[in-house]
Structures are given as structure tokens and as C-alpha cells.
Design a protein around this motif. Structure first.
Motif, PDB file in Angstrom:
ATOM      1  N   ALA A   1      -9.820   2.626  -0.068  1.00 27.26           N
ATOM      2  CA  ALA A   1     -10.109   3.321  -1.317  1.00 27.26           C
ATOM      3  C   ALA A   1      -8.889   4.076  -1.837  1.00 27.26           C
ATOM      4  O   ALA A   1      -8.716   4.218  -3.046  1.00 27.26           O
ATOM      5  CB  ALA A   1     -11.270   4.285  -1.124  1.00 27.26           C
ATOM      6  N   ASP A   2      -8.025   4.531  -0.933  1.00 27.42           N
ATOM      7  CA  ASP A   2      -6.876   5.320  -1.355  1.00 27.42           C
ATOM      8  C   ASP A   2      -5.615   4.487  -1.582  1.00 27.42           C
ATOM      9  O   ASP A   2      -4.564   5.028  -1.915  1.00 27.42           O
ATOM     10  CB  ASP A   2      -6.587   6.433  -0.352  1.00 27.42           C
ATOM     11  CG  ASP A   2      -6.227   5.909   1.023  1.00 27.42           C
ATOM     12  OD1 ASP A   2      -6.552   4.749   1.325  1.00 27.42           O
ATOM     13  OD2 ASP A   2      -5.628   6.669   1.800  1.00 27.42           O
ATOM     14  N   GLY A   3      -5.659   3.185  -1.404  1.00 27.45           N
ATOM     15  CA  GLY A   3      -4.495   2.351  -1.672  1.00 27.45           C
ATOM     16  C   GLY A   3      -4.483   1.058  -0.898  1.00 27.45           C
ATOM     17  O   GLY A   3      -5.406   0.744  -0.147  1.00 27.45           O
ATOM     18  N   VAL A   4      -3.446   0.303  -1.098  1.00 29.91           N
ATOM     19  CA  VAL A   4      -3.260  -1.000  -0.466  1.00 29.91           C
ATOM     20  C   VAL A   4      -1.974  -0.939   0.349  1.00 29.91           C
ATOM     21  O   VAL A   4      -0.968  -0.409  -0.109  1.00 29.91           O
ATOM     22  CB  VAL A   4      -3.148  -2.105  -1.538  1.00 29.91           C
ATOM     23  CG1 VAL A   4      -2.872  -3.454  -0.908  1.00 29.91           C
ATOM     24  CG2 VAL A   4      -4.394  -2.159  -2.383  1.00 29.91           C
ATOM     25  N   ARG A   5      -2.003  -1.485   1.548  1.00 34.67           N
ATOM     26  CA  ARG A   5      -0.791  -1.569   2.368  1.00 34.67           C
ATOM     27  C   ARG A   5      -0.248  -2.983   2.259  1.00 34.67           C
ATOM     28  O   ARG A   5      -0.984  -3.957   2.427  1.00 34.67           O
ATOM     29  CB  ARG A   5      -1.091  -1.234   3.823  1.00 34.67           C
ATOM     30  CG  ARG A   5      -1.430   0.242   4.001  1.00 34.67           C
ATOM     31  CD  ARG A   5      -1.701   0.595   5.446  1.00 34.67           C
ATOM     32  NE  ARG A   5      -0.488   0.359   6.232  1.00 34.67           N
ATOM     33  CZ  ARG A   5      -0.496   0.046   7.516  1.00 34.67           C
ATOM     34  NH1 ARG A   5      -1.635  -0.062   8.179  1.00 34.67           N
ATOM     35  NH2 ARG A   5       0.627  -0.150   8.157  1.00 34.67           N
ATOM     36  N   LEU A   6       1.041  -3.073   1.980  1.00 34.88           N
ATOM     37  CA  LEU A   6       1.702  -4.362   1.799  1.00 34.88           C
ATOM     38  C   LEU A   6       2.799  -4.535   2.831  1.00 34.88           C
ATOM     39  O   LEU A   6       3.454  -3.575   3.215  1.00 34.88           O
ATOM     40  CB  LEU A   6       2.350  -4.443   0.411  1.00 34.88           C
ATOM     41  CG  LEU A   6       1.473  -4.203  -0.804  1.00 34.88           C
ATOM     42  CD1 LEU A   6       2.337  -4.136  -2.051  1.00 34.88           C
ATOM     43  CD2 LEU A   6       0.446  -5.307  -0.931  1.00 34.88           C
ATOM     44  N   ALA A   7       3.018  -5.766   3.226  1.00 35.48           N
ATOM     45  CA  ALA A   7       4.187  -6.124   4.026  1.00 35.48           C
ATOM     46  C   ALA A   7       5.048  -7.021   3.141  1.00 35.48           C
ATOM     47  O   ALA A   7       4.549  -7.993   2.574  1.00 35.48           O
ATOM     48  CB  ALA A   7       3.782  -6.851   5.298  1.00 35.48           C
ATOM     49  N   ILE A   8       6.321  -6.677   3.019  1.00 34.42           N
ATOM     50  CA  ILE A   8       7.222  -7.448   2.169  1.00 34.42           C
ATOM     51  C   ILE A   8       8.314  -8.037   3.042  1.00 34.42           C
ATOM     52  O   ILE A   8       9.045  -7.313   3.716  1.00 34.42           O
ATOM     53  CB  ILE A   8       7.835  -6.562   1.069  1.00 34.42           C
ATOM     54  CG1 ILE A   8       6.719  -5.928   0.245  1.00 34.42           C
ATOM     55  CG2 ILE A   8       8.770  -7.385   0.190  1.00 34.42           C
ATOM     56  CD1 ILE A   8       7.196  -4.878  -0.726  1.00 34.42           C
ATOM     57  N   ASP A   9       8.396  -9.342   3.043  1.00 40.13           N
ATOM     58  CA  ASP A   9       9.427 -10.051   3.788  1.00 40.13           C
ATOM     59  C   ASP A   9      10.395 -10.649   2.777  1.00 40.13           C
ATOM     60  O   ASP A   9      10.020 -11.535   2.003  1.00 40.13           O
ATOM     61  CB  ASP A   9       8.783 -11.149   4.649  1.00 40.13           C
ATOM     62  CG  ASP A   9       9.784 -11.871   5.529  1.00 40.13           C
ATOM     63  OD1 ASP A   9      10.859 -11.301   5.794  1.00 40.13           O
ATOM     64  OD2 ASP A   9       9.475 -12.997   5.948  1.00 40.13           O
ATOM     65  N   ALA A  10      11.624 -10.100   2.747  1.00 40.00           N
ATOM     66  CA  ALA A  10      12.625 -10.538   1.776  1.00 40.00           C
ATOM     67  C   ALA A  10      14.002 -10.468   2.423  1.00 40.00           C
ATOM     68  O   ALA A  10      14.198  -9.751   3.401  1.00 40.00           O
ATOM     69  CB  ALA A  10      12.577  -9.630   0.547  1.00 40.00           C
TER      70      ALA A  10
END
Length: 80
Positions: free
Chosen positions: A27-36
Motif C-alpha cells: 500500500a505504501d509503494g512498490v519495490r523495484l529491482a533494476i538491472d542495467a
């Protein structure tokens, strides 16, 4: 702007070498993993905006410089 719906553990690709994976949704946000690649800068938008604000604050407005210069010349001590 492209709007996508992704679920936990689903990814999206940007070009051939950037992968964004949804790690968690709450509810308080989204966790993302970014592979770049390391040469690609990844920065939260609010930090980027703060950086730009700081850079602008360090660069004086030319009209302010002229005003300061005129004040300094006006208040120049007279020889006694």
C-alpha cells in the motif's frame, strides 16, 4: 508515456540491456529491482531535481551580479 501493469516477480525490458523487476507491491509503494549496465545512471527523480536546484543556486543570475556590482561601487569608501 507507456503505462504497464506488472505483478510481483514480473519484469519489463528497456532496450536489450535494462531489466526492471517488480519485487514487492504494498500500500505504501512498490519495490523495484533494476538491472542495467554500470555506465547508465539510475537516480530517484527527487534527488535529480534537488541536484538541479543546487546547481542553479550556484550559478548567479547576471542581473544580481550587476546589482551587487553597482551597490559595491556606490558604497565605495571615499578618500579622507
Amino acid at each position: 508515456m507507456l503505462i504497464l501493469r506488472r505483478k510481483k516477480n514480473e519484469s519489463l525490458l528497456i532496450g536489450e540491456n535494462i531489466r526492471i523487476t517488480i519485487i514487492d507491491c504494498a500500500a505504501d509503494g512498490v519495490r523495484l529491482a533494476i538491472d542495467a549496465p554500470k555506465q547508465i545512471s539510475i537516480l530517484r527523480e527527487e534527488l535529480s531535481e534537488a541536484e538541479q536546484t543546487n546547481k542553479m543556486a550556484l550559478t548567479p543570475d547576471i542581473s544580481s551580479v550587476w546589482k551587487l556590482q553597482s551597490l559595491l561601487h556606490t558604497n565605495k569608501p571615499k578618500d579622507v
